[in-house]
Design an enzyme around this catalytic site. Structure first.
Site, PDB file in Angstrom:
ATOM      1  N   GLU A  48       6.106   2.430  -9.436  1.00 43.51           N
ATOM      2  CA  GLU A  48       6.737   2.764  -8.166  1.00 43.51           C
ATOM      3  C   GLU A  48       8.235   2.925  -8.416  1.00 43.51           C
ATOM      4  O   GLU A  48       8.884   2.052  -8.998  1.00 43.51           O
ATOM      5  CB  GLU A  48       6.457   1.719  -7.090  1.00 43.51           C
ATOM      6  N   ASP A  59      12.730  -6.861   0.233  1.00 45.94           N
ATOM      7  CA  ASP A  59      13.119  -7.206  -1.128  1.00 45.94           C
ATOM      8  C   ASP A  59      13.910  -8.502  -1.207  1.00 45.94           C
ATOM      9  O   ASP A  59      14.690  -8.831  -0.309  1.00 45.94           O
ATOM     10  CB  ASP A  59      13.947  -6.071  -1.736  1.00 45.94           C
TER      11      ASP A  59
END
Length: 255
Positions: A48, A59
């Site tokens: 990815e 994140d």
């Protein structure tokens, strides 16, 4: 070849596939390419490519820093698509776009899908886009043969998992624990049970991510998941010991 077919074919010779992660432009596109070469040599199955964003809400701290520094260095969406095209033409593994919905919204959903297709990507992960608001994007994606990767989480109810499963294509990304990326996850019975729950609601392959960092973690997922997703652990190794360390990391991981 569609993503699901690709995964199923790879699974005929491997009991667990590996998907890795690169933040475009961090620390540089040259470093990104070097990392991809190491991943390809080790036998990684998918990668990815994260398009940096100013508010990467899913994140953890390390990826937040990587996103910020990439943007400060001037990384653009155009450069990310150009890099995706270079990588898809160079490597045998399949490539997904990972990012946030703002990227698709700003350029227009039709343009977003077309650019992924033209760059050789097979799908995308947009963790901040609810399925209730994704009908048009998913329709455009289906017409282009691009797969939207749905996330299933430990906090999802059975009703919610059923909704997510109905929208899933290509593969599902199962989030191994609550929170953001980066922290260590215990790959025990809780994760195995979560994967089993998710399988009741989808027929596509299942990848597990968030906190996978060792061969022991991969071994714990064998027979349960179809893919192990490696993100923060690889970036930590790169930060600590560069290309040589990353090469050793993936060699040991895939042994």
């Amino acid at each position: 070849m569609g993503l699901q077919t690709y995964i199923e074919q790879r699974k005929q010779s491997k009991d667990l596939l590996v998907m890795a992660h690169v933040v475009c432009g961090y620390p540089s596109f040259a470093a990104n390419m070097e990392a991809l070469e190491i991943m390809a040599e080790a036998g990684v199955d998918l990668v990815e490519l994260q398009f940096p964003f100013s508010e990467p809400s899913a994140d953890g701290p390390l990826f937040v820093k990587a996103n910020e520094q990439s943007l400060k260095a001037g990384t653009t969406v155009d450069q990310c698509f150009e890099f995706m095209k270079l990588a898809s033409e160079r490597f045998a593994f399949k490539i997904l776009m990972m990012g946030y919905y703002n990227t698709a919204f700003k350029m227009g959903e039709d343009v977003f899908v077309k650019r992924i297709q033209e760059a050789g990507g097979v799908g995308y992960i947009l963790p901040d886009l609810p399925v209730e608001e994704s009908d048009n994007l998913h329709r455009l994606s289906a017409e282009a043969g691009i797969e939207p990767i749905i996330l299933m989480t430990p906090t999802s109810s059975e009703k919610r998992l059923s909704q997510l499963g109905a929208a899933s294509r290509g593969m599902v990304y199962v989030v191994a624990r609550r929170g953001v990326t980066g922290s260590k996850t215990n790959m025990g019975d809780d994760v195995t049970s979560l994967v089993a729950r998710c399988r009741q609601h989808t027929s596509v392959p299942i990848g597990v991510g968030f906190g996978i960092s060792s061969k022991a973690d991969l071994d714990a997922l064998r027979g349960s998941a179809d893919l192990a997703i490696i993100g923060t652990a690889a970036l930590k190794i790169w930060e600590a010991s560069g290309a040589a360390g990353l090469k050793t990391f993936f060699k040991d991981l895939m042994a």
